[in-house]
Write a protein that holds these residues in place. Sequence first.
Motif, PDB file in Angstrom:
ATOM      1  N   LEU A  21       0.873  -1.167   0.000  1.00 32.34           N
ATOM      2  CA  LEU A  21       0.000   0.000   0.000  1.00 32.34           C
ATOM      3  C   LEU A  21       0.909   1.216   0.000  1.00 32.34           C
ATOM      4  O   LEU A  21       1.626   1.475   0.970  1.00 32.34           O
ATOM      5  CB  LEU A  21      -0.906  -0.012   1.229  1.00 32.34           C
ATOM      6  N   LEU A  22       0.900   1.954  -1.103  1.00 33.02           N
ATOM      7  CA  LEU A  22       1.783   3.100  -1.302  1.00 33.02           C
ATOM      8  C   LEU A  22       0.978   4.392  -1.256  1.00 33.02           C
ATOM      9  O   LEU A  22      -0.250   4.372  -1.368  1.00 33.02           O
ATOM     10  CB  LEU A  22       2.501   2.978  -2.646  1.00 33.02           C
ATOM     11  N   ALA A  23       1.662   5.514  -1.121  1.00 32.69           N
ATOM     12  CA  ALA A  23       0.966   6.793  -1.057  1.00 32.69           C
ATOM     13  C   ALA A  23       1.821   7.912  -1.630  1.00 32.69           C
ATOM     14  O   ALA A  23       3.059   7.872  -1.571  1.00 32.69           O
ATOM     15  CB  ALA A  23       0.569   7.126   0.373  1.00 32.69           C
ATOM     16  N   VAL A  24       1.128   8.919  -2.158  1.00 35.37           N
ATOM     17  CA  VAL A  24       1.767  10.126  -2.675  1.00 35.37           C
ATOM     18  C   VAL A  24       0.726  11.239  -2.609  1.00 35.37           C
ATOM     19  O   VAL A  24      -0.487  10.984  -2.560  1.00 35.37           O
ATOM     20  CB  VAL A  24       2.264   9.908  -4.127  1.00 35.37           C
ATOM     21  N   SER A  25       1.173  12.480  -2.602  1.00 37.27           N
ATOM     22  CA  SER A  25       0.247  13.614  -2.654  1.00 37.27           C
ATOM     23  C   SER A  25       0.940  14.788  -3.328  1.00 37.27           C
ATOM     24  O   SER A  25       2.141  14.745  -3.617  1.00 37.27           O
ATOM     25  CB  SER A  25      -0.220  14.017  -1.249  1.00 37.27           C
ATOM     26  N   ASP A  26       0.167  15.830  -3.560  1.00 36.53           N
ATOM     27  CA  ASP A  26       0.692  17.103  -4.079  1.00 36.53           C
ATOM     28  C   ASP A  26       1.535  16.877  -5.332  1.00 36.53           C
ATOM     29  O   ASP A  26       2.665  17.349  -5.439  1.00 36.53           O
ATOM     30  CB  ASP A  26       1.486  17.819  -2.985  1.00 36.53           C
ATOM     31  N   LEU A  27       0.947  16.183  -6.293  1.00 36.38           N
ATOM     32  CA  LEU A  27       1.619  15.928  -7.568  1.00 36.38           C
ATOM     33  C   LEU A  27       1.712  17.186  -8.422  1.00 36.38           C
ATOM     34  O   LEU A  27       2.641  17.335  -9.212  1.00 36.38           O
ATOM     35  CB  LEU A  27       0.874  14.842  -8.349  1.00 36.38           C
ATOM     36  N   HIS A  28       0.731  18.078  -8.307  1.00 37.22           N
ATOM     37  CA  HIS A  28       0.697  19.333  -9.068  1.00 37.22           C
ATOM     38  C   HIS A  28       1.058  19.080 -10.537  1.00 37.22           C
ATOM     39  O   HIS A  28       1.999  19.657 -11.092  1.00 37.22           O
ATOM     40  CB  HIS A  28       1.629  20.366  -8.425  1.00 37.22           C
ATOM     41  N   ALA A  29       0.262  18.205 -11.136  1.00 35.47           N
ATOM     42  CA  ALA A  29       0.540  17.732 -12.492  1.00 35.47           C
ATOM     43  C   ALA A  29       0.378  18.804 -13.565  1.00 35.47           C
ATOM     44  O   ALA A  29       0.797  18.597 -14.709  1.00 35.47           O
ATOM     45  CB  ALA A  29      -0.363  16.539 -12.817  1.00 35.47           C
TER      46      ALA A  29
END
Length: 316
Positions: A21-29
């Motif tokens: 279970l992985l996570a990321v945020s604030d990619l601002h693509a």
Amino acid sequence: MTSPASPTDAAAHPPYAGGSLLAVSDLHAGVSDNRAIVESLRPESDKDWLIVAGDVAEQPHDIRWALGLLAERFAHVVWTPGNHELWTVDKDPVRLRGQARYEHLVEICRDLGVTTPEDPFPLWPGPDSPVAVAPLFLLYDYTFRAPGARTMEESLAIAHKAGIVCSDEYLLHPDPHAGREDWCRARVAETERRLAAHDPDIPLVLAGHWPLVREPTSVMWYPEFAQWCGTELTADWHRRFNVAAVVYGHLHIPRTTWYDEVRFEEVSIGYPREWRKRGHPRGLLRQILPYEERPAAPDGTPAGGHTPHPYPEGAS
């Protein structure tokens, strides 16, 4: 209008057969250099799940592109909005505001097979027992007030005088609610109801954009910005509920901290001016479960700890 699903209808999933279970945020693509980062994100296993804890982009076409790409690569994607998804910017052809904008994004996610805060909590099939992933959409209510402020009005006045004002004040509309604080309180009440109805024997990973407790904001260079970072109404959720870990972003200070023996993971990528300076010492994707403990630094800084950040998200 979207209708909240019961958390007791948690989605079934095949037995655990590896994967994380992985996570990321604030990619601002919407930022070109960050778009390349999104394109580089890949699982290590075809069983890997990914939590995306808000601020994918400002415009729905960029959000659809990023989440669609990730949904093709990961076994399951769970999304919750940040403040940037809820902005209505001048160049955006989608003129929806507030609740209507959020509902539009939920429909995009459902088209892509991405879990949202309006869906049953999916069960990640861990190595020992399932864990429910609960995406939280909570906002903030200005109770993380600026130093010396006794009311929301005083806190906002201090921030305006200091020139530290979140762009939400101009771009994040609370329609049909009277204010962002009112929308926050409505979201907190509904989310709390769902968490209370959840089976307490199934551990939770609480994943939201804003931190559930105020403590992570204490390392920000500009304390005035904390009022756009959460609500005191959620301060005891990690103790009240059976929580395995808390995932959040928004602060652009990626690190691991512990409160009341519960692990909190800030998993943001941030803007190019930020990640060029600090790099990605924890990698682009944070492994939430199974948990692999990292030792503290020689100076006692918690694993993934960072020095105060000079660029509060949204203040530029």
